[in-house]
Design a protein around this motif. Structure first.
Motif, PDB file in Angstrom:
ATOM      1  N   GLU A 217       0.826  -1.204   0.000  1.00 33.54           N
ATOM      2  CA  GLU A 217       0.000   0.000   0.000  1.00 33.54           C
ATOM      3  C   GLU A 217       0.863   1.258   0.000  1.00 33.54           C
ATOM      4  OE1 GLU A 217      -2.633  -0.301   3.310  1.00 33.54           O
ATOM      5  OE2 GLU A 217      -3.970  -1.745   2.329  1.00 33.54           O
ATOM      6  N   ILE A 218       1.996   1.219   0.710  1.00 31.29           N
ATOM      7  CA  ILE A 218       2.920   2.359   0.655  1.00 31.29           C
ATOM      8  C   ILE A 218       3.473   2.505  -0.762  1.00 31.29           C
ATOM      9  CG2 ILE A 218       5.175   3.210   1.422  1.00 31.29           C
ATOM     10  CD1 ILE A 218       4.615   2.081   4.163  1.00 31.29           C
ATOM     11  N   ARG A 219       3.815   1.390  -1.378  1.00 35.34           N
ATOM     12  CA  ARG A 219       4.344   1.431  -2.747  1.00 35.34           C
ATOM     13  C   ARG A 219       3.334   2.042  -3.715  1.00 35.34           C
ATOM     14  NH1 ARG A 219       4.973  -1.285  -7.512  1.00 35.34           N
ATOM     15  NH2 ARG A 219       3.308  -2.757  -7.046  1.00 35.34           N
ATOM     16  N   GLN A 220       2.040   1.778  -3.467  1.00 36.24           N
ATOM     17  CA  GLN A 220       0.994   2.327  -4.326  1.00 36.24           C
ATOM     18  C   GLN A 220       0.514   3.706  -3.874  1.00 36.24           C
ATOM     19  OE1 GLN A 220      -2.194  -0.523  -4.857  1.00 36.24           O
ATOM     20  NE2 GLN A 220      -0.777  -2.234  -5.147  1.00 36.24           N
ATOM     21  N   GLY A 221       1.020   4.165  -2.723  1.00 42.85           N
ATOM     22  CA  GLY A 221       0.645   5.489  -2.231  1.00 42.85           C
ATOM     23  C   GLY A 221      -0.746   5.551  -1.623  1.00 42.85           C
ATOM     24  N   ILE A 222      -1.222   4.445  -1.073  1.00 44.17           N
ATOM     25  CA  ILE A 222      -2.581   4.374  -0.524  1.00 44.17           C
ATOM     26  C   ILE A 222      -2.608   4.914   0.904  1.00 44.17           C
ATOM     27  CG2 ILE A 222      -4.462   2.819   0.141  1.00 44.17           C
ATOM     28  CD1 ILE A 222      -3.542   0.934  -2.079  1.00 44.17           C
ATOM     29  N   LYS A 223      -3.415   5.935   1.155  1.00 45.14           N
ATOM     30  CA  LYS A 223      -3.632   6.516   2.480  1.00 45.14           C
ATOM     31  C   LYS A 223      -2.318   6.829   3.200  1.00 45.14           C
ATOM     32  CE  LYS A 223      -8.103   4.225   3.211  1.00 45.14           C
ATOM     33  NZ  LYS A 223      -8.889   3.324   4.089  1.00 45.14           N
ATOM     34  N   LEU A 224      -1.389   7.441   2.502  1.00 38.18           N
ATOM     35  CA  LEU A 224      -0.086   7.749   3.104  1.00 38.18           C
ATOM     36  C   LEU A 224      -0.188   8.699   4.294  1.00 38.18           C
ATOM     37  CD1 LEU A 224       2.457   8.078   0.144  1.00 38.18           C
ATOM     38  CD2 LEU A 224       2.341   6.308   1.901  1.00 38.18           C
ATOM     39  N   PRO A 225      -0.937   9.822   4.180  1.00 36.29           N
ATOM     40  CA  PRO A 225      -1.016  10.738   5.337  1.00 36.29           C
ATOM     41  C   PRO A 225      -1.548  10.056   6.594  1.00 36.29           C
ATOM     42  CG  PRO A 225      -1.835  11.821   3.366  1.00 36.29           C
ATOM     43  CD  PRO A 225      -1.661  10.371   3.021  1.00 36.29           C
TER      44      PRO A 225
END
Length: 237
Positions: free
Chosen positions: A28-36
């Motif tokens: 999910e980090i690699r895909q940029g999901i809900k980073l904040p």
């Protein structure tokens, strides 16, 4: 109260997801999901765990030292991250990385969070030795071992995580892996020296409370001071 409970569950739920389903979390980090959301939750959880451990080791001196250490330990890890993150980000960008600064921030925070959980797990043991021994040099070396072990585990997890988050980025991947390996040594070096600069975390039992200790001569070097403590503990004067 219910809203506060749901909020706390959300923060710690993010950390539990990292610990239980690391592969999915990193994807999910690699895909940029809900980073904040991930970044904020990991910051909150890791700060709480680090503050608890800091408070315990500071309690060996006084309540003021406990309070100061509970603030300084989270600051230590966050400052180390902030100091070293630009080097990691721009060095990888130069060699073709397409990940954002937020993704790198979240990636390094996973290592800080794992380290904080491990420190929290050692908290009862640290408290036990604080209660049962008054040997200041032993306390220092014992906690250097704990910090070294938890830091190594955090750095190891970061290296494995980086291979997941930074994969599939095309040319320059092997070069970026070498950059990460070199950066991990830099991160550990900066963190250990910064920790020495922010001392005391324990406080010498024979001294008054100090927020920060003055640095002069070889006392300003973490590694020389550890060697001196080891020599003293082994009975050499």
């Amino acid at each position: 109260m219910q809203t506060s409970g749901r909020t706390g569950h959300k923060y710690f739920g993010t950390l539990i997801n990292l610990l239980r389903d690391r592969q999915i979390f990193l994807e999910e980090i690699r895909q940029g999901i809900k980073l904040p959301s991930k970044i904020f939750s990991l910051l909150i959880c890791s700060s709480i765990f680090l503050a608890i451990y800091g408070g315990i080791i500071g309690a060996s001196h006084s309540w003021m030292q406990a309070l100061a250490s509970s603030v300084k330990l989270p600051v230590l890890y966050l400052m180390t991250l902030i100091i070293c993150l630009p080097t990691l980000y721009f060095a990888n960008i130069i060699f073709g990385s397409k990940r954002s600064l937020g993704q790198y921030f979240a990636l390094v925070l996973t290592a800080v969070s794992i380290t904080s959980v491990l420190l929290f797990s050692f908290a009862p043991i640290a408290l036990f030795f604080i209660i049962t021994t008054n040997n200041y040099q032993f306390q220092i070396l014992f906690n250097v071992i704990i910090f070294g072990f938890t830091g190594f585990m955090g750095i190891s997890s970061l290296y494995k995580a980086s291979n997941i988050v930074l994969e599939q980025e095309g040319e320059g991947l092997e070069t970026r892996r070498k950059i990460i390996r070199a950066w991990l040594f830099l991160y550990a070096f900066v963190g250990s020296q910064l920790g020495w600069t922010l001392r005391p975390f324990f406080g010498n039992p024979g001294s008054t409370f100090q927020m920060f200790r003055q640095l002069h001569g070889e006392e300003g070097n973490f590694y020389l001071s550890v060697v001196k403590s080891l020599i003293y503990l082994l009975g050499f004067r």
